[in-house]
Design an enzyme around this catalytic site. Structure first.
Site, PDB file in Angstrom:
ATOM      1  N   ASP A   1      30.460  28.204  62.511  1.00  0.00           N
ATOM      2  CA  ASP A   1      31.153  28.996  61.494  1.00  0.00           C
ATOM      3  C   ASP A   1      31.856  30.195  62.120  1.00  0.00           C
ATOM      4  OD1 ASP A   1      31.835  29.615  58.904  1.00  0.00           O
ATOM      5  OD2 ASP A   1      29.837  30.245  58.285  1.00  0.00           O
TER       6      ASP A   1
ATOM      7  N   ASP B   1      35.291  29.696  51.137  1.00  0.00           N
ATOM      8  CA  ASP B   1      34.076  29.300  50.436  1.00  0.00           C
ATOM      9  C   ASP B   1      34.368  28.903  48.993  1.00  0.00           C
ATOM     10  OD1 ASP B   1      32.872  30.019  52.756  1.00  0.00           O
ATOM     11  OD2 ASP B   1      31.585  31.555  51.889  1.00  0.00           O
TER      12      ASP B   1
END
Length: 308
Positions: free
Chosen positions: A159, A221
């Protein structure tokens, strides 16, 4: 997920000598991953016991038999500091048996273990201040890849968590871990998110990422909502993503985890996410408590897996 920085030392190495990378044998394409991830349910309260409970629920619900076999331990699983030899270790309080013991348990159940890391100095939770320490993989790629392989890890979620940098520099950063994983000789599915913390841009939705990873996040997200009204550069709801589906990145297109079953998402909205994510060949990663999913949602997840 949210934010590390690409350290200057990494940038300097990548800029030097034309960023030449060793030849890496081509990797066969893998299908979209089906499984469960700890982040939306547990965040930084994740523990081995919580993960094991969800693994057991995958089996008892029949979801594991349908293909939902990858159990991903997201951010905050590690001790806040590396050892004196620079090695990652699990937080002894929350994972008292360590990651190898968890991997052994999952493998004995016919499941696979996923783990989380970041390519900067700090993981997303460390960057945001939600978790202490500085244990990102920058400068430790080969060491961490060997550690993951030795532990029996089957899947790595990597990430970005940092500010924008030139696209090729970001790609080279992700290639460093790709090459390190390949060098271990263990087949570890490599899923990357280039987008977290990158203001004003969604790098994963532009250009090609072919050959860099097995799956690439092409959204920011997705939060438990039908709509947030936010642009693609911010957190979005299910419908916001479907309004403007990012283009094919040259590998598996990851639209982010399933929020079906979480508070804020109705049954119909959750069904829409599952069916549309599957239609677009995105990974289907459950993030709700599996024990609380409705019978209809579990049945849909099982049917959808057989169609992927």
């Amino acid at each position: 997920m949210r934010h590390p920085l690409v350290p200057c030392t990494v940038a300097a190495v990548l800029v030097a000598a034309g960023c030449a990378a060793p030849h890496v044998p081509s990797r066969p394409a893998v299908p979209p991953t089906l499984g469960w991830d700890s982040w939306n349910l547990d965040g930084c309260t994740v523990t081995a016991a919580r993960v094991e409970r969800q693994a057991d629920a995958l089996i008892s619900s029949g979801l594991a038999d349908a293909g939902y076999r990858t159990v991903i331990v997201d951010d905050c699983w590690f001790a806040p500091d590396r050892t004196g030899a620079g090695e990652l270790t699990a937080n002894p309080r929350t994972f008292p048996g360590g990651i190898p013991a968890l991997a052994d348990r999952l493998h004995a159940q016919g499941l696979e273990l996923g783990i989380y890391e970041s390519p900067g100095d700090r993981t997303c939770a460390q960057q945001s201040g939600a978790y202490p320490g500085s244990t990102g993989s920058a400068g430790h790629e080969e060491q961490d890849a060997r550690t993951f392989a030795d532990w029996g890890v089957d899947y790595l979620k990597y990430d970005w968590c940092g500010p924008g940098v030139p696209a090729e520099l970001q790609r080279e950063t992700f290639r460093r871990m790709r090459d390190a994983l390949a060098a271990t000789g263990r087949r570890i599915t490599y899923a990357i998110n280039p987008n977290s913390g990158v203001a004003g841009d969604v790098p994963g939705a532009t250009g090609t990422w072919a050959g860099i990873a097995d799956a690439v996040r092409v959204t920011n997200d997705v939060v438990p909502a039908w709509r947030t009204g936010a642009p693609a550069t911010e957190n979005q709801g299910i419908a916001d993503v479907l309004d403007r589906v990012p283009p094919d990145p040259g590998t598996v297109r990851d639209l982010d985890m399933l929020v079906a079953g979480l508070p804020g998402v109705t049954e119909d909205q959750g069904r829409t996410q599952i069916t549309q994510w599957a239609r677009l060949r995105s990974p289907l990663i459950i993030t709700a408590d599996i024990a609380t999913l409705s019978t209809g949602t579990v049945d849909l997840l099982r049917r959808t897996a057989h169609e992927m």
